[in-house]
Design a protein around this motif. Structure first.
Motif, mmCIF file in Angstrom:
data_model
loop_
_atom_site.group_PDB
_atom_site.id
_atom_site.type_symbol
_atom_site.label_atom_id
_atom_site.label_comp_id
_atom_site.label_asym_id
_atom_site.label_seq_id
_atom_site.Cartn_x
_atom_site.Cartn_y
_atom_site.Cartn_z
ATOM 1 N N ARG A 1 27.407 -14.326 -3.323
ATOM 2 C CA ARG A 1 27.549 -15.755 -3.007
ATOM 3 C C ARG A 1 26.203 -16.339 -2.597
ATOM 4 O O ARG A 1 25.836 -17.431 -3.022
ATOM 5 N N GLU A 2 25.466 -15.601 -1.777
ATOM 6 C CA GLU A 2 24.165 -16.090 -1.320
ATOM 7 C C GLU A 2 23.210 -16.283 -2.494
ATOM 8 O O GLU A 2 22.484 -17.285 -2.557
ATOM 9 N N VAL B 1 24.288 -17.934 10.181
ATOM 10 C CA VAL B 1 25.705 -17.828 9.813
ATOM 11 C C VAL B 1 26.157 -16.365 9.898
ATOM 12 O O VAL B 1 27.222 -16.068 10.456
ATOM 13 N N ILE B 2 25.365 -15.460 9.371
ATOM 14 C CA ILE B 2 25.719 -14.038 9.406
ATOM 15 C C ILE B 2 25.799 -13.548 10.853
ATOM 16 O O ILE B 2 26.693 -12.775 11.216
ATOM 17 N N ARG C 1 28.367 -28.223 9.093
ATOM 18 C CA ARG C 1 28.262 -27.033 8.248
ATOM 19 C C ARG C 1 28.585 -25.782 9.056
ATOM 20 O O ARG C 1 29.323 -24.902 8.609
ATOM 21 N N VAL D 1 21.477 -19.121 6.617
ATOM 22 C CA VAL D 1 22.367 -17.992 6.346
ATOM 23 C C VAL D 1 22.196 -16.890 7.384
ATOM 24 O O VAL D 1 23.170 -16.267 7.804
ATOM 25 N N THR E 1 31.382 -22.862 8.557
ATOM 26 C CA THR E 1 31.047 -21.447 8.395
ATOM 27 C C THR E 1 31.643 -20.601 9.519
ATOM 28 O O THR E 1 31.937 -19.420 9.307
ATOM 29 N N PHE F 1 17.591 -22.344 3.371
ATOM 30 C CA PHE F 1 18.888 -21.708 3.180
ATOM 31 C C PHE F 1 18.905 -20.321 3.814
ATOM 32 O O PHE F 1 19.862 -19.962 4.512
ATOM 33 N N ASN F 2 17.859 -19.543 3.606
ATOM 34 C CA ASN F 2 17.807 -18.202 4.178
ATOM 35 C C ASN F 2 17.834 -18.253 5.708
ATOM 36 O O ASN F 2 18.466 -17.416 6.351
ATOM 37 N N SER G 1 28.348 -10.689 5.450
ATOM 38 C CA SER G 1 27.512 -11.328 4.421
ATOM 39 C C SER G 1 28.120 -11.086 3.044
ATOM 40 O O SER G 1 28.880 -10.146 2.833
ATOM 41 N N GLN H 1 24.181 -19.399 -4.312
ATOM 42 C CA GLN H 1 23.799 -20.576 -3.537
ATOM 43 C C GLN H 1 22.297 -20.847 -3.623
ATOM 44 O O GLN H 1 21.883 -22.007 -3.729
ATOM 45 N N HIS I 1 29.090 -14.663 12.080
ATOM 46 C CA HIS I 1 30.163 -13.872 11.482
ATOM 47 C C HIS I 1 30.234 -12.486 12.126
ATOM 48 O O HIS I 1 31.332 -11.971 12.380
#
Length: 99
Positions: A55-56, A88-89, A32, A85, A36, A81-82, A51, A59, A92
């Motif tokens: 989309r968040e 992931v952020i 995953r 994410v 990402t 998930f939070n 972000s 999801q 990014h």
């Protein structure tokens, strides 16, 4: 009449199953994050925000529904998930800064 199962043997069997599931989860999370990270590089290249709240939100709703279907606490699914994410952020943002 069937013999009662050996509780120690049953515990070992269950723990081995849990260990296998944990290993699968780690490899799935790694996959995953590879996906990402590609998204992060694409966003950085085209100067898109790290972000995407819309989309968040979608999801979260989707994962809560999946959790209910799987008989998993939707609150737990959302917390998981939070947590993911947020990482992931961070990736990014690092990709954008390294551009």
């Amino acid at each position: 009449m069937t013999a009662a199962p050996d509780p120690k043997a049953e515990l070992l069997r269950l723990r081995a199953s849990i260990d296998n599931i944990d290993a699968a989860l780690i490899f799935m999370l790694a996959e995953r994050f590879r996906a990402t990270q590609q998204v992060g590089h694409l966003k950085a290249e085209y100067e898109m925000p790290a972000s995407d709240p819309g989309r968040e939100e979608q999801q979260v709703a989707r994962l809560r529904a999946l959790a209910e279907e799987a008989h998993l606490d939707p609150e737990f699914a959302e917390k998981w998930f939070n947590f993911v994410v947020a990482e992931v952020i961070r990736h990014h943002t690092e990709a954008a800064e390294g551009r």
